[in-house]
Design an enzyme around this catalytic site. Sequence first.
Site, mmCIF file in Angstrom:
data_model
loop_
_atom_site.group_PDB
_atom_site.id
_atom_site.type_symbol
_atom_site.label_atom_id
_atom_site.label_comp_id
_atom_site.label_asym_id
_atom_site.label_seq_id
_atom_site.Cartn_x
_atom_site.Cartn_y
_atom_site.Cartn_z
ATOM 1 N N CYS B 43 -108.016 4.543 12.294
ATOM 2 C CA CYS B 43 -107.798 3.170 11.845
ATOM 3 C C CYS B 43 -107.563 2.228 13.011
ATOM 4 O O CYS B 43 -107.653 1.010 12.872
ATOM 5 C CB CYS B 43 -106.590 3.089 10.918
ATOM 6 N N ALA B 293 -105.528 7.640 5.603
ATOM 7 C CA ALA B 293 -104.508 8.421 6.297
ATOM 8 C C ALA B 293 -103.214 8.648 5.507
ATOM 9 O O ALA B 293 -102.672 9.756 5.551
ATOM 10 C CB ALA B 293 -104.199 7.781 7.649
#
Lengths: 440, 440
Positions: B43, B293
């Site tokens: 990310c 995540a």
Amino acid sequence: MDKLVVIGGGAAGMSASSRARKLKPDMEITVFEATKMVSHAPCGIPYFVEGLFNDENLFMTYTPQFFEEKRKINVKINTKVTEVDLDSRIVYAESKDGKIKAEYDYLVISTGSLPKKLSVEDGNDRIFYAHHPANAVELREKLWSLNNIAIIGGGILGVEMAEALTHLGKKVILIHRGKYLLNRTLDQELGNIITQRIMKDAEVRLDERVETIKNGGRLIITDRGKYEVDGTIVAVGVTPNVELVKDKIKLGETGAIKVDEHMRTNYREVYSAGDNTESIHIVTGKPYWVPFAPVANKMGYVAGSNIGGHEMKFPGVVNTQITKYKEFYIGRVGLQEDEAKRYGFKPIAATISGKTRARYYPDAKDIHIKIIADENSKKILGGQIVGGEEVLGRIDMLAAAIMKGFIIEDTFFIEMGYLPAISRVWDPVIVAIRQLMKDE
Amino acid sequence: MDKLVVIGGGAAGMSASSRARKLKPDMEITVFEATKMVSHAPCGIPYFVEGLFNDENLFMTYTPQFFEEKRKINVKINTKVTEVDLDSRIVYAESKDGKIKAEYDYLVISTGSLPKKLSVEDGNDRIFYAHHPANAVELREKLWSLNNIAIIGGGILGVEMAEALTHLGKKVILIHRGKYLLNRTLDQELGNIITQRIMKDAEVRLDERVETIKNGGRLIITDRGKYEVDGTIVAVGVTPNVELVKDKIKLGETGAIKVDEHMRTNYREVYSAGDNTESIHIVTGKPYWVPFAPVANKMGYVAGSNIGGHEMKFPGVVNTQITKYKEFYIGRVGLQEDEAKRYGFKPIAATISGKTRARYYPDAKDIHIKIIADENSKKILGGQIVGGEEVLGRIDMLAAAIMKGFIIEDTFFIEMGYLPAISRVWDPVIVAIRQLMKDE
């Protein structure tokens, strides 16, 4: 044609009347408001004093004219209700134009709250209560002309006024009875953080009790000293404004008006909503009193719905509070640890400090979180957050969780969003929750 | 002494091994990771490309050394697992130092996801996938040297890369198959707002399908045109990385590995967690796949708990997503309106636009909210928010609500915090919900 009379045109009163109007287009609706403002927002006073806006009309969500014209509600401003005859269903009011007598089929009492007062000797020309927007212009003019200002009370209003006045460069002394500021909002671990922050800007006197205020607000005598100032703001809390009906209607143990889930008092056609009204705390099931605008609005909405023939129940409160001081946002919901004990829970708690952004994303802020749960039921009882950003939403999430009895593990699994710019892959709330799980 | 082998050292793998270590101090734990990084954060790639940080080690929550030393986990980086013998419980791996054979009592498969590819002709030296932090330094160097860059795919990664590259002053063309950008995140009302915003910075081609990429990434041929650029980023989504076990282990209908609530595969001692793993959508009860995540971490935590002897169940997902583009935060949770229909619900929706602060508080931002509920059950099915601040927490709150089946009225009564500086007395979420109530 049914007649609805509403006493008090604040958040609750205007919500109730607007909702009733929506559901019953033909109902005759009259609101009596003692000041010149309706649907007004006392929460804005510190920011008006700070100078963040200058138009006092902005204190009103809508003007009396709006309600008159768009919602066909008769709004009588500057009109004080002097008596209520609950058996004959008549409200008596007074304005400079004379006396009014209004019959009703439904009554909503939404008289709000009043600031608590302290013992005062020798006048009060320099004693201020930052309570009602109708007096905000005068309040601001006076405060701006002073240099040394005392604030008595380190709760939310006291802290917000300290933010405003120190921002203006005033010398502020903040005198508080508690061991730390915001002690009705935060437990000590988090309260200390804010207290120390405010100490950078103002003189903070803790654990100190005001005995009297003299010389019109220029001299404060406490159990530990004397303080000479130019003026004094009293912010020691509010109390339900039930003066008008306290001998006629059933009050609850909190001193506010007792209602059922439909917001009905012990008179079937008389409703009560807003800061003058008692609620039930969802966590404890016990009477509780929350004098904040969102609760007042929803109480009013429920009262108005039921008056309008659409049955609705108010589920109770969890005492969500949010405020700020300079770079810190401060929130809490549910019970504090001491409160939890007092109500017979066996609280376990986790307090963590973290960051608001991914370790690689610039300008992360500190965030401090305390989560309180019940060791026996594993239910979340309360949460407190002090941090530099994104405090509000985390508190809102915990409010949802607490209102529906989430246990620790339910909360762990809330699929919180992750964006490096604004959160952490293990959100700080989840880190605190995880710590409670490990204690198991 | 029990042996745990973990294949893949990303979020899920390191959560699983850390949790197992905590619960079983004596377990022998080995993690095989094909790249040089563990507990890494893909990310962060767009923000690294944007230049917001420069140390590639920050992509890792913890280093391999940390896991070795502090958690006594054997971390084999740059080591690729080549074969798994599930019947004999042996994992075969390879690194530049030779081959490794590892027996296990418990296995965790956490191989993550792989970027989807497009048809390519004539080399790929200018075709980029912003997928793994291990390649971020090289990716950034190359992108910084180019001027005209195509991004194929207008999902979250495509939009985040567009933010980074336009911020760097690159000329960006964003080619997307959908009718608007982020169409797997937002419904059209809100998606249009973001699409129009991005059009100010980049050339956006919608409803356009790439047929092939030529000249190493310098020429893109679509069903509607040809584009010459200096390089091409392919961001058309990811797919579960199940290459290693796809013929040996049961996959679900989403193509990811099927697990039970304990994160167990059809082999009792083999767990799967993270982007390679299928989940259940809490709203529909049907298989679903969320490659983000926070979900991976919690799946890993659950797998590690069960391996460690502390029984835990993963409750499923609600597909919380959050991203940003310049001044806008963008979030969603639950089902989009079309998805809801596809799953047999009868969705009703309210879309509102509001402000993030009290009308009198300066610098309020716009906020746009869509809430979707089921007309029959009244349950909240989904929520989408695009706004200038405090989007994350409102999405988190809705995630909590949706996970526990809040109906419209439950959500209306969530006692959301009110602070003029950061919210509204009728929170925009509540305004949207109230609109759904009025439809009743």
